[in-house]
Scaffold this motif. Structure first.
Motif, PDB file in Angstrom:
ATOM      1  N   GLY A 244      44.346  26.453  50.862  1.00 23.41           N
ATOM      2  CA  GLY A 244      44.624  26.622  49.448  1.00 23.41           C
ATOM      3  C   GLY A 244      46.117  26.522  49.236  1.00 23.41           C
ATOM      4  O   GLY A 244      46.871  26.266  50.163  1.00 23.41           O
ATOM      5  N   GLU A 245      46.519  26.740  48.019  1.00 19.98           N
ATOM      6  CA  GLU A 245      47.944  26.733  47.732  1.00 19.98           C
ATOM      7  C   GLU A 245      48.249  27.879  46.790  1.00 19.98           C
ATOM      8  O   GLU A 245      47.404  28.310  46.013  1.00 19.98           O
ATOM      9  N   LEU A 246      49.452  28.387  46.905  1.00 16.19           N
ATOM     10  CA  LEU A 246      49.899  29.485  46.067  1.00 16.19           C
ATOM     11  C   LEU A 246      50.858  28.922  45.034  1.00 16.19           C
ATOM     12  O   LEU A 246      51.828  28.254  45.390  1.00 16.19           O
ATOM     13  N   ILE A 247      50.578  29.151  43.765  1.00 13.47           N
ATOM     14  CA  ILE A 247      51.416  28.645  42.691  1.00 13.47           C
ATOM     15  C   ILE A 247      51.866  29.831  41.848  1.00 13.47           C
ATOM     16  O   ILE A 247      51.064  30.691  41.491  1.00 13.47           O
ATOM     17  N   ILE A 248      53.150  29.881  41.535  1.00 16.26           N
ATOM     18  CA  ILE A 248      53.711  30.935  40.698  1.00 16.26           C
ATOM     19  C   ILE A 248      53.692  30.429  39.255  1.00 16.26           C
ATOM     20  O   ILE A 248      54.220  29.356  38.962  1.00 16.26           O
ATOM     21  N   VAL A 249      53.055  31.205  38.384  1.00 18.81           N
ATOM     22  CA  VAL A 249      52.911  30.772  36.994  1.00 18.81           C
ATOM     23  C   VAL A 249      53.286  31.915  36.057  1.00 18.81           C
ATOM     24  O   VAL A 249      53.220  33.082  36.433  1.00 18.81           O
ATOM     25  N   PRO A 250      53.681  31.598  34.820  1.00 17.14           N
ATOM     26  CA  PRO A 250      53.919  32.656  33.840  1.00 17.14           C
ATOM     27  C   PRO A 250      52.612  33.391  33.541  1.00 17.14           C
ATOM     28  O   PRO A 250      51.555  32.771  33.420  1.00 17.14           O
ATOM     29  N   ALA A 251      52.674  34.689  33.432  1.00 15.40           N
ATOM     30  CA  ALA A 251      51.486  35.509  33.231  1.00 15.40           C
ATOM     31  C   ALA A 251      50.745  35.141  31.944  1.00 15.40           C
ATOM     32  O   ALA A 251      49.524  35.242  31.877  1.00 15.40           O
ATOM     33  N   ASP A 252      51.475  34.684  30.922  1.00 12.64           N
ATOM     34  CA  ASP A 252      50.815  34.371  29.653  1.00 12.64           C
ATOM     35  C   ASP A 252      50.029  33.051  29.702  1.00 12.64           C
ATOM     36  O   ASP A 252      49.328  32.708  28.765  1.00 12.64           O
ATOM     37  N   ARG A 253      50.110  32.319  30.813  1.00 13.73           N
ATOM     38  CA  ARG A 253      49.337  31.076  30.969  1.00 13.73           C
ATOM     39  C   ARG A 253      48.063  31.311  31.779  1.00 13.73           C
ATOM     40  O   ARG A 253      47.391  30.365  32.162  1.00 13.73           O
ATOM     41  N   VAL A 254      47.740  32.596  32.058  1.00 13.11           N
ATOM     42  CA  VAL A 254      46.602  32.937  32.907  1.00 13.11           C
ATOM     43  C   VAL A 254      45.545  33.659  32.090  1.00 13.11           C
ATOM     44  O   VAL A 254      45.855  34.559  31.314  1.00 13.11           O
ATOM     45  N   GLU A 255      44.310  33.249  32.257  1.00  8.55           N
ATOM     46  CA  GLU A 255      43.191  33.879  31.571  1.00  8.55           C
ATOM     47  C   GLU A 255      42.248  34.454  32.626  1.00  8.55           C
ATOM     48  O   GLU A 255      41.744  33.732  33.484  1.00  8.55           O
ATOM     49  N   LYS A 256      42.027  35.770  32.603  1.00 12.31           N
ATOM     50  CA  LYS A 256      41.113  36.396  33.559  1.00 12.31           C
ATOM     51  C   LYS A 256      39.681  36.042  33.180  1.00 12.31           C
ATOM     52  O   LYS A 256      39.334  35.985  32.011  1.00 12.31           O
ATOM     53  N   LEU A 257      38.860  35.806  34.202  1.00  8.22           N
ATOM     54  CA  LEU A 257      37.486  35.361  33.983  1.00  8.22           C
ATOM     55  C   LEU A 257      36.502  36.513  34.139  1.00  8.22           C
ATOM     56  O   LEU A 257      36.702  37.408  34.951  1.00  8.22           O
ATOM     57  N   ASP A 258      35.439  36.445  33.376  1.00  7.27           N
ATOM     58  CA  ASP A 258      34.349  37.410  33.494  1.00  7.27           C
ATOM     59  C   ASP A 258      33.314  36.829  34.450  1.00  7.27           C
ATOM     60  O   ASP A 258      32.249  36.362  34.052  1.00  7.27           O
ATOM     61  N   ALA A 259      33.668  36.800  35.736  1.00  8.45           N
ATOM     62  CA  ALA A 259      32.798  36.241  36.773  1.00  8.45           C
ATOM     63  C   ALA A 259      33.121  36.937  38.078  1.00  8.45           C
ATOM     64  O   ALA A 259      34.211  37.476  38.254  1.00  8.45           O
ATOM     65  N   SER A 260      32.167  36.913  38.999  1.00 15.24           N
ATOM     66  CA  SER A 260      32.420  37.547  40.289  1.00 15.24           C
ATOM     67  C   SER A 260      33.310  36.640  41.140  1.00 15.24           C
ATOM     68  O   SER A 260      33.250  35.411  41.042  1.00 15.24           O
TER      69      SER A 260
ATOM     70  N   ALA B 236      42.835  40.827  52.958  1.00  9.00           N
ATOM     71  CA  ALA B 236      42.563  40.235  51.642  1.00  9.00           C
ATOM     72  C   ALA B 236      41.076  39.996  51.431  1.00  9.00           C
ATOM     73  O   ALA B 236      40.568  40.157  50.330  1.00  9.00           O
ATOM     74  N   PHE B 237      40.363  39.618  52.498  1.00 11.45           N
ATOM     75  CA  PHE B 237      38.945  39.302  52.354  1.00 11.45           C
ATOM     76  C   PHE B 237      38.028  40.496  52.592  1.00 11.45           C
ATOM     77  O   PHE B 237      37.055  40.667  51.882  1.00 11.45           O
ATOM     78  N   VAL B 238      38.317  41.324  53.595  1.00 11.27           N
ATOM     79  CA  VAL B 238      37.390  42.393  53.943  1.00 11.27           C
ATOM     80  C   VAL B 238      38.031  43.771  53.981  1.00 11.27           C
ATOM     81  O   VAL B 238      37.369  44.741  54.336  1.00 11.27           O
ATOM     82  N   GLY B 239      39.284  43.893  53.640  1.00 11.45           N
ATOM     83  CA  GLY B 239      39.951  45.193  53.659  1.00 11.45           C
ATOM     84  C   GLY B 239      39.563  46.053  52.474  1.00 11.45           C
ATOM     85  O   GLY B 239      38.784  45.666  51.603  1.00 11.45           O
ATOM     86  N   LYS B 240      40.128  47.248  52.438  1.00 14.12           N
ATOM     87  CA  LYS B 240      39.813  48.178  51.350  1.00 14.12           C
ATOM     88  C   LYS B 240      40.352  47.683  50.017  1.00 14.12           C
ATOM     89  O   LYS B 240      39.799  47.953  48.966  1.00 14.12           O
ATOM     90  N   GLN B 241      41.483  46.998  50.042  1.00 14.46           N
ATOM     91  CA  GLN B 241      42.060  46.457  48.812  1.00 14.46           C
ATOM     92  C   GLN B 241      41.930  44.929  48.842  1.00 14.46           C
ATOM     93  O   GLN B 241      42.861  44.228  49.211  1.00 14.46           O
ATOM     94  N   LYS B 242      40.780  44.428  48.458  1.00 16.55           N
ATOM     95  CA  LYS B 242      40.553  42.983  48.460  1.00 16.55           C
ATOM     96  C   LYS B 242      41.497  42.322  47.464  1.00 16.55           C
ATOM     97  O   LYS B 242      41.618  42.747  46.344  1.00 16.55           O
ATOM     98  N   ARG B 243      42.188  41.274  47.919  1.00 19.87           N
ATOM     99  CA  ARG B 243      43.193  40.645  47.078  1.00 19.87           C
ATOM    100  C   ARG B 243      42.668  39.468  46.276  1.00 19.87           C
ATOM    101  O   ARG B 243      43.386  38.892  45.486  1.00 19.87           O
ATOM    102  N   PHE B 244      41.423  39.067  46.513  1.00 19.40           N
ATOM    103  CA  PHE B 244      40.850  37.978  45.742  1.00 19.40           C
ATOM    104  C   PHE B 244      39.837  38.536  44.760  1.00 19.40           C
ATOM    105  O   PHE B 244      38.780  37.969  44.545  1.00 19.40           O
ATOM    106  N   GLY B 245      40.163  39.664  44.148  1.00 17.13           N
ATOM    107  CA  GLY B 245      39.238  40.358  43.268  1.00 17.13           C
ATOM    108  C   GLY B 245      39.343  39.965  41.813  1.00 17.13           C
ATOM    109  O   GLY B 245      38.504  40.342  41.011  1.00 17.13           O
ATOM    110  N   THR B 246      40.383  39.219  41.430  1.00 14.93           N
ATOM    111  CA  THR B 246      40.568  38.873  40.023  1.00 14.93           C
ATOM    112  C   THR B 246      40.598  37.362  39.853  1.00 14.93           C
ATOM    113  O   THR B 246      41.642  36.727  39.997  1.00 14.93           O
TER     114      THR B 246
END
Length: 192
Positions: free
Chosen positions: A156-172, A101-111
């Protein structure tokens, strides 16, 4: 007296982060150097930081040679062997997934995302999308997985949320992670 305390606390703001950083670095160098005492103290290898240097070189050599020497067949055999050992499988697969997730080819904390946590649109949390398909764990109905880092820690904690309650950020991702882990006190660099 008030001015004295003002200067004192201002001095703390400058000295404490530097002192803690130096202390952690000195501790890390001493700890890793003590691991490699077998190299001898009267040799060319007797210098501060040799342990960190040796560890960096060894990890880099493994990273260079492993893809060339470890065949996919051996890798598959090794992972199947680890899957058969109950506790080992849990530890190995968890650590491997976190490293990927942190250093692999498919980083999972990218969004990075901003999630609304209440119906009144008042409370929001910063997080990262880790999975948009939760059908393998039995969760359906357009829900996605969001990881929320906790300030001043690597938990950290993992929370399952409805997709329409999520706003993608324009940040690294790095900037958002620094911001969250620091509790929102880190200064963000201007992107000019």
């Amino acid at each position: 007296m008030r001015r004295f305390f003002q200067y004192f606390f201002q001095g703390l703001l400058y000295t404490v982060p530097i002192a803690v950083t130096i202390w952690v670095l000195v501790w890390a160098v001493r700890a890793t150097d003590s691991i490699f005492k077998w190299l001898g103290e009267d040799t060319i290898f007797d210098f501060p930081g040799r342990g960190i240097l040796i560890i960096l070189i060894l990890i880099t050599l493994v990273g260079y040679f492993a893809p060339k020497l470890v065949t996919p067949r051996f890798s598959s055999w090794w992972q199947n062997l680890l899957k058969r050992i109950p506790l080992v499988n849990l530890i190995y697969s968890s650590v491997k997934d976190i490293m990927d997730a942190f250093v692999g080819k498919q980083k999972r904390f990218g969004t990075p995302v901003l999630v609304c946590m209440d119906k009144d649109n008042i409370q929001h949390r910063l997080g990262f999308i880790t999975s948009e398909d939760l059908s393998k764990v039995g969760v359906k109905d357009g829900k996605i997985a969001i990881y929320f880092p906790i300030s001043y820690g690597m938990f950290g904690e993992l929370i399952i949320v409805p997709a329409d309650r999520v706003e993608k950020l324009d940040a690294s991702s790095a900037d958002v992670m620094k911001f969250v882990v620091s509790g929102g006190v880190v200064k963000m660099d201007d992107k000019e």
